[in-house]
Design a protein around this motif. Sequence first.
Motif, mmCIF file in Angstrom:
data_model
loop_
_atom_site.group_PDB
_atom_site.id
_atom_site.type_symbol
_atom_site.label_atom_id
_atom_site.label_comp_id
_atom_site.label_asym_id
_atom_site.label_seq_id
_atom_site.Cartn_x
_atom_site.Cartn_y
_atom_site.Cartn_z
ATOM 1 N N GLU A 46 39.585 30.160 18.338
ATOM 2 C CA GLU A 46 38.477 30.836 17.672
ATOM 3 C C GLU A 46 38.704 32.339 17.603
ATOM 4 O O GLU A 46 39.367 32.934 18.444
ATOM 5 N N PHE A 47 38.090 32.919 16.589
ATOM 6 C CA PHE A 47 38.167 34.352 16.367
ATOM 7 C C PHE A 47 37.429 35.115 17.451
ATOM 8 O O PHE A 47 36.337 34.721 17.880
ATOM 9 N N VAL A 48 38.018 36.240 17.866
ATOM 10 C CA VAL A 48 37.367 37.119 18.836
ATOM 11 C C VAL A 48 37.095 38.490 18.219
ATOM 12 O O VAL A 48 35.965 38.967 18.235
ATOM 13 N N ALA A 49 38.159 39.125 17.685
ATOM 14 C CA ALA A 49 37.993 40.476 17.162
ATOM 15 C C ALA A 49 39.134 40.775 16.202
ATOM 16 O O ALA A 49 40.221 40.213 16.311
ATOM 17 N N THR A 50 38.858 41.698 15.278
ATOM 18 C CA THR A 50 39.893 42.127 14.358
ATOM 19 C C THR A 50 39.765 43.618 14.101
ATOM 20 O O THR A 50 38.670 44.193 14.205
ATOM 21 N N LEU A 51 40.898 44.235 13.757
ATOM 22 C CA LEU A 51 40.970 45.676 13.561
ATOM 23 C C LEU A 51 41.854 45.962 12.357
ATOM 24 O O LEU A 51 42.977 45.477 12.267
ATOM 25 N N HIS A 52 41.331 46.776 11.454
ATOM 26 C CA HIS A 52 42.096 47.184 10.275
ATOM 27 C C HIS A 52 43.322 47.997 10.707
ATOM 28 O O HIS A 52 43.309 48.630 11.769
ATOM 29 N N GLY A 66 29.533 43.835 21.627
ATOM 30 C CA GLY A 66 28.929 44.686 22.634
ATOM 31 C C GLY A 66 29.597 44.624 23.989
ATOM 32 O O GLY A 66 29.326 45.459 24.856
ATOM 33 N N ARG A 67 30.462 43.644 24.190
ATOM 34 C CA ARG A 67 31.169 43.514 25.471
ATOM 35 C C ARG A 67 32.667 43.773 25.333
ATOM 36 O O ARG A 67 33.297 44.284 26.253
ATOM 37 N N PHE A 68 33.235 43.400 24.202
ATOM 38 C CA PHE A 68 34.663 43.552 23.956
ATOM 39 C C PHE A 68 34.898 44.677 22.952
ATOM 40 O O PHE A 68 34.087 44.895 22.039
ATOM 41 N N THR A 69 36.040 45.345 23.103
ATOM 42 C CA THR A 69 36.441 46.387 22.161
ATOM 43 C C THR A 69 37.909 46.214 21.797
ATOM 44 O O THR A 69 38.755 46.120 22.692
ATOM 45 N N ASN A 74 49.121 53.146 17.513
ATOM 46 C CA ASN A 74 50.275 52.898 16.648
ATOM 47 C C ASN A 74 51.542 53.573 17.167
ATOM 48 O O ASN A 74 52.648 53.100 16.908
ATOM 49 N N ALA A 75 51.375 54.662 17.892
ATOM 50 C CA ALA A 75 52.545 55.344 18.445
ATOM 51 C C ALA A 75 53.246 54.489 19.504
ATOM 52 O O ALA A 75 54.445 54.639 19.736
ATOM 53 N N LYS A 76 52.478 53.590 20.116
ATOM 54 C CA LYS A 76 53.024 52.701 21.142
ATOM 55 C C LYS A 76 53.221 51.277 20.639
ATOM 56 O O LYS A 76 53.561 50.380 21.413
ATOM 57 N N ASN A 77 52.958 51.066 19.345
ATOM 58 C CA ASN A 77 53.071 49.716 18.766
ATOM 59 C C ASN A 77 52.266 48.690 19.567
ATOM 60 O O ASN A 77 52.731 47.557 19.790
ATOM 61 N N THR A 78 51.095 49.081 19.980
ATOM 62 C CA THR A 78 50.305 48.242 20.878
ATOM 63 C C THR A 78 48.866 48.119 20.406
ATOM 64 O O THR A 78 48.256 49.116 20.000
ATOM 65 N N ALA A 79 48.364 46.904 20.460
ATOM 66 C CA ALA A 79 46.952 46.635 20.251
ATOM 67 C C ALA A 79 46.344 46.211 21.588
ATOM 68 O O ALA A 79 47.027 45.624 22.424
ATOM 69 N N TYR A 80 45.057 46.489 21.742
ATOM 70 C CA TYR A 80 44.382 46.214 23.008
ATOM 71 C C TYR A 80 43.085 45.454 22.760
ATOM 72 O O TYR A 80 42.483 45.535 21.691
ATOM 73 N N LEU A 81 42.677 44.757 23.789
ATOM 74 C CA LEU A 81 41.346 44.157 23.808
ATOM 75 C C LEU A 81 40.738 44.467 25.164
ATOM 76 O O LEU A 81 41.152 43.919 26.178
ATOM 77 N N GLN A 82 39.785 45.382 25.165
ATOM 78 C CA GLN A 82 39.063 45.717 26.388
ATOM 79 C C GLN A 82 37.901 44.743 26.522
ATOM 80 O O GLN A 82 37.051 44.664 25.624
#
Length: 121
Positions: A46-52, A66-69, A74-82
């Motif tokens: 299931e979908f959780v989050a997406t970022l352009h 409201g709980r996840f971010t 891009n400088a680190k080639n890294t995406a995060y999910l807090q």
Amino acid sequence: QVQLVESGGGLVQAGGSLRLSCVASGRAFSTYGMGWFRQAPGKEREFVATLHRSGTMTRYAESVEGRFTIFRDNAKNTAYLQMNSLKPEDTAVYYCAAGQNSWSRKSYDYWGQGTQVTVSS
């Protein structure tokens, strides 16, 4: 081709926090939208989050709003999910994906191998 490697999963008590990372290698990371999905035992992914790709537009599943971010460096080639205020129902394998930012799995071309998140009550 893009390779994605997730990390940061683990065991945490309800109410706790975790930060997942997704490191990308290969073609230009900054040109891809990024998504996080999760799959619990016996359930569909299931979908959780997406970022352009610009990092300025986000969308979340109602269950995590409201709980996840989701964010990216891009400088680190890294995406995060807090993930904050974790609940037992957040327990799942979490996957990152690269493609067109969307809630739909079909919009993503590349997937990581997943990282386990377990939330105890």
